[in-house]
Enzyme design. Structure first.
Site, PDB file in Angstrom:
ATOM      1  N   GLU A  73     -22.802 -24.068   0.173  1.00 10.78           N
ATOM      2  CA  GLU A  73     -22.349 -24.678   1.415  1.00 10.78           C
ATOM      3  C   GLU A  73     -22.381 -23.719   2.601  1.00 10.78           C
ATOM      4  OE1 GLU A  73     -18.630 -25.544  -0.743  1.00 10.78           O
ATOM      5  OE2 GLU A  73     -17.648 -24.799   1.052  1.00 10.78           O
TER       6      GLU A  73
ATOM      7  N   CYS B  98     -21.300 -20.070   9.198  1.00  8.30           N
ATOM      8  CA  CYS B  98     -20.746 -19.296   8.088  1.00  8.30           C
ATOM      9  C   CYS B  98     -21.632 -19.611   6.884  1.00  8.30           C
ATOM     10  CB  CYS B  98     -19.308 -19.760   7.904  1.00  8.30           C
ATOM     11  SG  CYS B  98     -18.508 -19.059   6.489  1.00  8.30           S
TER      12      CYS B  98
ATOM     13  N   CYS C  36     -19.195 -16.975  -7.325  1.00 10.54           N
ATOM     14  CA  CYS C  36     -18.869 -15.573  -7.044  1.00 10.54           C
ATOM     15  C   CYS C  36     -18.237 -14.957  -8.291  1.00 10.54           C
ATOM     16  CB  CYS C  36     -17.896 -15.479  -5.863  1.00 10.54           C
ATOM     17  SG  CYS C  36     -17.492 -13.758  -5.444  1.00 10.54           S
TER      18      CYS C  36
ATOM     19  N   CYS D  66     -11.314 -13.617  -6.944  1.00 11.95           N
ATOM     20  CA  CYS D  66     -10.049 -13.485  -6.213  1.00 11.95           C
ATOM     21  C   CYS D  66      -9.202 -14.714  -6.531  1.00 11.95           C
ATOM     22  CB  CYS D  66     -10.300 -13.376  -4.708  1.00 11.95           C
ATOM     23  SG  CYS D  66     -11.333 -11.966  -4.314  1.00 11.95           S
TER      24      CYS D  66
ATOM     25  N   CYS E  27      -9.188 -18.020  -4.208  1.00 12.81           N
ATOM     26  CA  CYS E  27     -10.440 -18.480  -3.595  1.00 12.81           C
ATOM     27  C   CYS E  27     -11.151 -19.521  -4.458  1.00 12.81           C
ATOM     28  CB  CYS E  27     -11.338 -17.268  -3.366  1.00 12.81           C
ATOM     29  SG  CYS E  27     -12.994 -17.710  -2.818  1.00 12.81           S
TER      30      CYS E  27
ATOM     31  N   CYS F 163     -13.994 -21.201   1.956  1.00 10.24           N
ATOM     32  CA  CYS F 163     -15.262 -21.108   1.240  1.00 10.24           C
ATOM     33  C   CYS F 163     -15.196 -21.697  -0.161  1.00 10.24           C
ATOM     34  CB  CYS F 163     -15.736 -19.654   1.211  1.00 10.24           C
ATOM     35  SG  CYS F 163     -14.735 -18.548   0.216  1.00 10.24           S
TER      36      CYS F 163
HETATM   37  N1  SAH Z   1     -16.901 -12.439  -0.673  1.00  2.00           N
HETATM   38  C1  SAH Z   1     -16.762 -12.084   0.681  1.00  2.00           C
HETATM   39  C2  SAH Z   1     -17.272 -13.113   1.669  1.00  2.00           C
HETATM   40  C3  SAH Z   1     -16.939 -14.541   1.353  1.00  2.00           C
HETATM   41  S1  SAH Z   1     -15.242 -15.009   1.389  1.00  2.00           S
HETATM   42  C4  SAH Z   1     -15.331 -11.707   0.981  1.00  2.00           C
HETATM   43  O1  SAH Z   1     -14.473 -11.939   0.143  1.00  2.00           O
HETATM   44  O2  SAH Z   1     -15.111 -11.145   2.040  1.00  2.00           O
HETATM   45  C5  SAH Z   1     -14.971 -15.139   3.149  1.00  2.00           C
HETATM   46  C6  SAH Z   1     -13.513 -15.088   3.529  1.00  2.00           C
HETATM   47  O3  SAH Z   1     -12.824 -16.307   3.195  1.00  2.00           O
HETATM   48  C7  SAH Z   1     -12.782 -13.969   2.843  1.00  2.00           C
HETATM   49  O4  SAH Z   1     -12.018 -13.225   3.743  1.00  2.00           O
HETATM   50  C8  SAH Z   1     -11.945 -14.736   1.857  1.00  2.00           C
HETATM   51  O5  SAH Z   1     -10.895 -13.981   1.420  1.00  2.00           O
HETATM   52  C9  SAH Z   1     -11.576 -15.965   2.657  1.00  2.00           C
HETATM   53  N2  SAH Z   1     -10.992 -17.043   1.870  1.00  2.00           N
HETATM   54  C10 SAH Z   1     -11.244 -17.358   0.587  1.00  2.00           C
HETATM   55  N3  SAH Z   1     -10.466 -18.387   0.195  1.00  2.00           N
HETATM   56  C11 SAH Z   1      -9.692 -18.721   1.260  1.00  2.00           C
HETATM   57  C12 SAH Z   1      -8.678 -19.695   1.478  1.00  2.00           C
HETATM   58  N4  SAH Z   1      -8.330 -20.539   0.529  1.00  2.00           N
HETATM   59  N5  SAH Z   1      -8.093 -19.751   2.702  1.00  2.00           N
HETATM   60  C13 SAH Z   1      -8.474 -18.905   3.692  1.00  2.00           C
HETATM   61  N6  SAH Z   1      -9.426 -17.970   3.546  1.00  2.00           N
HETATM   62  C14 SAH Z   1     -10.032 -17.870   2.339  1.00  2.00           C
HETATM   63 FE1  SF4 Z   2     -15.706 -13.921  -4.083  1.00  2.00          FE
HETATM   64 FE2  SF4 Z   2     -13.983 -15.561  -2.879  1.00  2.00          FE
HETATM   65 FE3  SF4 Z   2     -13.239 -13.091  -3.572  1.00  2.00          FE
HETATM   66 FE4  SF4 Z   2     -14.986 -13.423  -1.546  1.00  2.00          FE
HETATM   67  S1  SF4 Z   2     -12.856 -14.108  -1.588  1.00  2.00           S
HETATM   68  S2  SF4 Z   2     -15.131 -11.940  -3.247  1.00  2.00           S
HETATM   69  S3  SF4 Z   2     -16.111 -15.228  -2.293  1.00  2.00           S
HETATM   70  S4  SF4 Z   2     -13.844 -14.737  -4.992  1.00  2.00           S
END
Ligand code: SAH
Ligand code: SF4
Length: 360
Positions: free
Chosen positions: A95, A116, A123, A127, A130, A344
């Site tokens: 996406e 974006c 991934c 995390c 996420c 994301c």
């Molecule tokens: N993997 C990379 C880039 C993709 S995630 C990273 O982690 O930086 C892009 C951003 O979206 C990151 O800062 C991530 O922590 C944030 N993100 C992920 N899940 C989220 C959520 N549920 N609410 C707000 N931001 C979120």
């Molecule tokens: Fe992967 Fe989501 Fe963590 Fe970014 S925030 S590294 S996309 S698991």
């Protein structure tokens, strides 16, 4: 269709195209003509490139694949955040999100657009908060699949896109070579032509790759997803911190800032009771001051099936004011896409779940 074994035409640099054009005994200017069809006119096939000799087009089609990414779902509307779900040649789903910088309230249109984009299918970094990490990692995106997200969104919406952030699905620095190839195409005047300073990579903290990026000549911007200002908090929500702890990460950031002479951004999602205490704010302030970084606070977007939530607006403002009081340039992002699950990985997850339920 992407054909296994063939490289995609939109993964090539101009110099690669020039080499091949000469091998085909065509004049060198055909390379730029081809690039113009790909990136300015956004052609969907070699057949559309009507001012290229037929026999050259046949040869190109024999040698290269011309992958398509198909839009399967769009959420949101003009002047709000819009989210695009794509199906790739192998049926993987990814996406992209298109965000107006200042959504116009009374009919006038915002003139700056940020896309974006995703860099991987799923991934591997898991995390805890996420959606992208929930179903694990499938594969890296090829350079053309990264570039095509921008082309497809621009073609579909007719919008000029001035900013690109790699904050969609995936960890860009874990797909380093393909992302760098894509960025060179996005940045090149013969390609999409977006200035390096309008391209931002976001990482969860891959320290060695941050150093590697620091040694690249391209002046792209870097955002670090910090989300915790002590090892105890980061360990709880970001498994990457057990491999590269805060000290290792901050040392890599320090190297980056010295090499690039550029200001870093820390992304910090505010998650109620996890990372939103005044102590975390003060510690974050210390790290940001040491690196001369600015901070983007993002209220957490709830993910279906996960237990986390955002702090109250009052708590968010308090966190912000502690940072500001210690002199850190900090913003609190109003989550523009909250209503359409903009964080994301969420649209993909939702669609996959719906498809699974539909086929039961
Ligand atoms: N993997 C990379 C880039 C993709 S995630 C990273 O982690 O930086 C892009 C951003 O979206 C990151 O800062 C991530 O922590 C944030 N993100 C992920 N899940 C989220 C959520 N549920 N609410 C707000 N931001 C979120
Ligand atoms: Fe992967 Fe989501 Fe963590 Fe970014 S925030 S590294 S996309 S698991």
């Amino acid at each position: 269709m992407a054909t296994p074994g063939k490289i995609d035409i939109k993964s090539l640099q101009l110099s690669d195209i020039e080499t091949r054009v000469q091998e085909f005994h065509e004049p060198l200017y055909r390379a730029r003509q081809l690039a113009e069809w790909l990136y300015q006119k956004r052609a969907r096939s070699f057949d559309e490139m009507t001012d290229l000799p037929k026999q050259f087009r046949v040869r190109l089609a024999q040698e290269f694949s011309f992958g398509q990414i198909e839009i399967v779902r769009v959420l949101g509307s003009r002047d709000t955040t819009r989210k695009f779900l794509f199906r790739l040649s192998d049926a993987s789903l990814i996406e992209s999100v298109l965000i107006p910088a200042s959504p116009a309230l009374y009919g006038s249109r915002s003139d700056r657009r940020t896309i974006c984009a995703s860099t991987q299918v799923g991934c591997a970094y898991g995390c805890k908060f996420c959606a992208s990490g929930l179903e694990g990692f499938s594969r890296n995106l090829q350079p053309n699949e990264i570039v095509d997200q921008i082309i497809a969104v621009a073609r579909e919406t007719g919008e000029k896109i001035d900013n690109i952030v790699f904050m969609g699905m995936g960890e860009p620095l874990a797909n380093f070579e393909n992302v760098m190839r894509a960025i060179r195409i996005i940045n090149a005047p013969w390609g999409i032509g977006t200035g390096a300073r309008h391209i931002t990579l976001s990482t969860s903290g891959l320290a060695p790759q941050i150093r590697k990026l620091a040694d690249e000549p391209l002046q792209v911007r870097l955002a670090i997803s910090l989300h915790g200002s002590t090892d105890a908090v980061r360990n709880q929500i970001m498994p990457i911190n057990r491999r590269y702890n805060l000290e290792t990460l901050v040392a890599a950031c320090d190297y980056y800032v010295k090499q690039k002479k550029q200001r870093l951004t820390f992304e910090y999602i505010l998650i109620a009771t996890v990372n939103d205490t005044p102590d975390q704010a003060r510690e974050l302030g210390r790290i940001a001051r040491r690196l001369g970084a600015k901070v983007n606070l993002i209220p957490y977007n709830t993910v279906h099936g996960l237990p986390w939530s955002r702090p109250s607006p009052e708590q968010q403002r308090q966190f912000l004011s502690i940072l500001r009081a210690s002199g850190i340039p900090a913003t609190l992002r109003r989550e523009k896409g909250h209503d359409i699950d903009a964080a994301c990985g969420q649209l993909r997850l939702q669609t996959k779940r719906e498809l699974e339920t539909a086929t039961l």
